[in-house]
Each structure stands twice: as C-alpha cells, then as structure tokens.
Write an enzyme that holds these catalytic residues in place. Structure first.
Site, mmCIF file in Angstrom:
data_model
loop_
_atom_site.group_PDB
_atom_site.id
_atom_site.type_symbol
_atom_site.label_atom_id
_atom_site.label_comp_id
_atom_site.label_asym_id
_atom_site.label_seq_id
_atom_site.Cartn_x
_atom_site.Cartn_y
_atom_site.Cartn_z
ATOM 1 N N GLY A 14 -39.225 93.326 38.195
ATOM 2 C CA GLY A 14 -38.606 93.550 37.231
ATOM 3 C C GLY A 14 -38.954 95.114 35.954
ATOM 4 N N SER A 15 -38.352 95.551 37.607
ATOM 5 C CA SER A 15 -39.030 96.999 36.794
ATOM 6 C C SER A 15 -37.107 97.956 35.578
ATOM 7 C CB SER A 15 -38.655 97.884 37.490
ATOM 8 O OG SER A 15 -37.784 98.092 38.441
ATOM 9 N N ASN A 16 -36.181 97.031 36.012
ATOM 10 C CA ASN A 16 -34.937 96.887 35.544
ATOM 11 C C ASN A 16 -35.504 95.986 33.681
ATOM 12 O OD1 ASN A 16 -32.595 98.017 36.954
ATOM 13 N ND2 ASN A 16 -33.822 97.234 38.345
ATOM 14 N N ASN A 22 -25.124 91.516 34.757
ATOM 15 C CA ASN A 22 -25.974 91.403 35.855
ATOM 16 C C ASN A 22 -25.766 92.978 36.110
ATOM 17 O OD1 ASN A 22 -27.263 90.623 38.293
ATOM 18 N ND2 ASN A 22 -25.507 90.866 39.743
ATOM 19 N N HIS A 41 -26.421 94.898 39.438
ATOM 20 C CA HIS A 41 -25.843 95.108 41.054
ATOM 21 C C HIS A 41 -26.221 96.555 41.799
ATOM 22 C CE1 HIS A 41 -26.026 93.602 45.393
ATOM 23 N NE2 HIS A 41 -25.163 94.477 44.836
ATOM 24 N N GLU A 82 -19.128 82.719 37.780
ATOM 25 C CA GLU A 82 -18.977 81.876 38.697
ATOM 26 C C GLU A 82 -19.340 81.982 39.820
ATOM 27 O OE1 GLU A 82 -16.066 81.672 37.178
ATOM 28 O OE2 GLU A 82 -14.562 80.516 38.231
ATOM 29 N N GLU A 98 -30.294 102.901 38.411
ATOM 30 C CA GLU A 98 -30.716 101.584 37.024
ATOM 31 C C GLU A 98 -31.340 101.585 36.011
ATOM 32 O OE1 GLU A 98 -29.797 97.690 40.226
ATOM 33 O OE2 GLU A 98 -31.979 98.410 40.538
HETATM 34 C C1 GAR Z 1 -32.440 95.271 41.560
HETATM 35 O O1 GAR Z 1 -31.956 96.905 42.379
HETATM 36 C C2 GAR Z 1 -31.020 94.807 41.153
HETATM 37 O O2 GAR Z 1 -29.889 95.366 40.697
HETATM 38 C C3 GAR Z 1 -30.572 93.613 42.076
HETATM 39 O O3 GAR Z 1 -32.283 94.119 42.088
HETATM 40 C C4 GAR Z 1 -33.597 94.371 41.813
HETATM 41 C C5 GAR Z 1 -34.300 93.623 40.651
HETATM 42 O O4 GAR Z 1 -34.872 95.085 40.615
HETATM 43 N N1 GAR Z 1 -29.897 92.827 41.743
HETATM 44 C C6 GAR Z 1 -29.465 92.047 42.504
HETATM 45 O O5 GAR Z 1 -29.123 92.588 43.590
HETATM 46 C C7 GAR Z 1 -28.462 91.082 41.945
HETATM 47 N N2 GAR Z 1 -27.790 90.674 43.041
HETATM 48 P P1 GAR Z 1 -36.245 94.839 39.591
HETATM 49 O O6 GAR Z 1 -37.231 93.774 39.969
HETATM 50 O O7 GAR Z 1 -37.100 95.877 39.706
HETATM 51 O O8 GAR Z 1 -35.715 95.455 38.394
#
Ligand code: GAR
Length: 195
Positions: A13-15, A103, A105, A143, A175
C-alpha cells in the site's frame, strides 16, 4: 461537499499511502475507506494510521454478493482507486461505478499488462526485453486486466546496467508522484466535480 474516495489494495500500500497523505487535509476530496482482499495486507495498518476505516473481504463476498457495492454506495463513494489491487473487478461493481474506477500499473501499457503481470513480474519482463525505457500507466478499469482507457502515462530511462531494484525504484517514484495528482485532476473533471 468533498469527493469521496475508496482505495482497494492487496499488499503493502505504498501508493495508497501517498493518496491518503495527499488528501488528508484537502478541500476537494477525502479517502473514506480502504478495502483489502488480504487481512494481513500492510495497507490496513497504513489506513489505521490515518484513522481511515477499512474493510476486508474474501472471494465469495467479492464475486458472489453485492455487499461491497452496497457498502460503497452507502458511503456515497464517488471514485475508486485500485492501488496494487490484483483481482478482476466484477461486473456489478463496474456498472455501479462506470468511469469511476482507476488503476495504476507499473508499465507503459499495453506493454507488460494482463493477468499475472504485477509487481516484480512486470519489472523482470521489462529488463528481460532489454527495454531502454519503462514507465507507469494510470487508466480507467474495465472487465479485462489492464485494458481500460488511459488517463496518464509517465516514463523513466533504463540504463544498460540498471538492476531490478533500480528500475523498480524509478517506477515507484513515478507512481508515488503521479497517482495523487491524477486523482486530483479527476476530481476536478465535470463528471466528478462537486461544488
Ligand atoms: C504498484 O507498483 C502497482 O502499480 C502495482 O502493484 C504495486 C503495488 O505497490 N499494480 C499492478 O501491478 C496492477 N496490475 P504498493 O502496494 O506499494 O502500492
């Protein structure tokens, strides 16, 4: 009235952290709920630190009931942010929040997206392909995995001797910078703007 944001996450959950920080004392929007499919996800601790309510759920609740749609509607959520959430969004949720689910990515989609493409898998594939640039994509959710309309992309350069750790840091840096700002831009667009 402020826009009300819900965050779905599966892991660290850093984002989510950056989004919660950005909107902690914000005039236009606030994070009202953090949802996780994993009761041990560190994102839940992060939400507690901000005193933001959390909800954890399992596959049965997510795919076989409309509990989560009801929960989000009950909280008058305007925008859903998937911040490292790895399950496909069910049709009932997509319909209830059309054009209101985004989302993030860690690649320049459509490259390195789709089922199983998340986290380190993405960065490893980028390195294996000897790409000279990488990047991130923030997009609306549909979807299919990683396929909705793009909202924003940002790029970083890959040097010949860059390691997995280095390109991951470059991607995470982008990000963390862009996600809160793109959400801020979205809450100011006509279909979400509140007076
Ligand atoms: C992030 O890099 C995000 O872009 C990726 O998961 C990571 C979560 O990091 N999402 C995907 O790959 C979706 N297909 P976080 O938990 O530190 O935020």
């Amino acid at each position: 009235m402020k826009n009300r944001i819900a965050i779905f996450a599966s892991g660290s959950g850093s984002n989510a952290q950056k989004v919660m920080e950005h909107f902690q004392h914000h005039a236009q929007a606030e994070v009202v709920l953090v949802l996780a499919n994993n009761p041990n996800a560190y994102v839940l601790q992060r939400a507690d630190n901000f005193e933001i309510p959390t909800h954890t759920f399992n596959r049965q609740e997510f795919y076989q009931t409309e509990d989560i749609v009801r929960l989000l509607k009950g909280l008058q959520v305007d925008l859903i942010v998937l911040a490292g959430f790895l399950w496909l969004i069910p049709e009932s949720l997509l319909k209830a929040f059309a054009n209101r689910i985004v989302n993030i990515h860690p690649s320049l989609l459509p490259k390195y997206g789709g089922k199983g493409m998340y986290g380190d898998h993405v960065y490893k594939a980028v390195l294996a392909a000897r790409e000279t640039e990488g990047g991130i994509t923030i997009h609306f959710v549909n979807e299919h995995f990683d396929e909705g309309e793009h909202i924003h992309q940002a790029r970083y350069k890959i040097e010949p001797d860059d390691t997995l750790e280095i390109i991951k840091l470059k991607g995470q840096h982008l990000e963390h910078y862009h996600l809160p700002r793109v959400i801020e831009m979205l809450v100011n667009t006509p279909h979400l703007k509140k007076t």
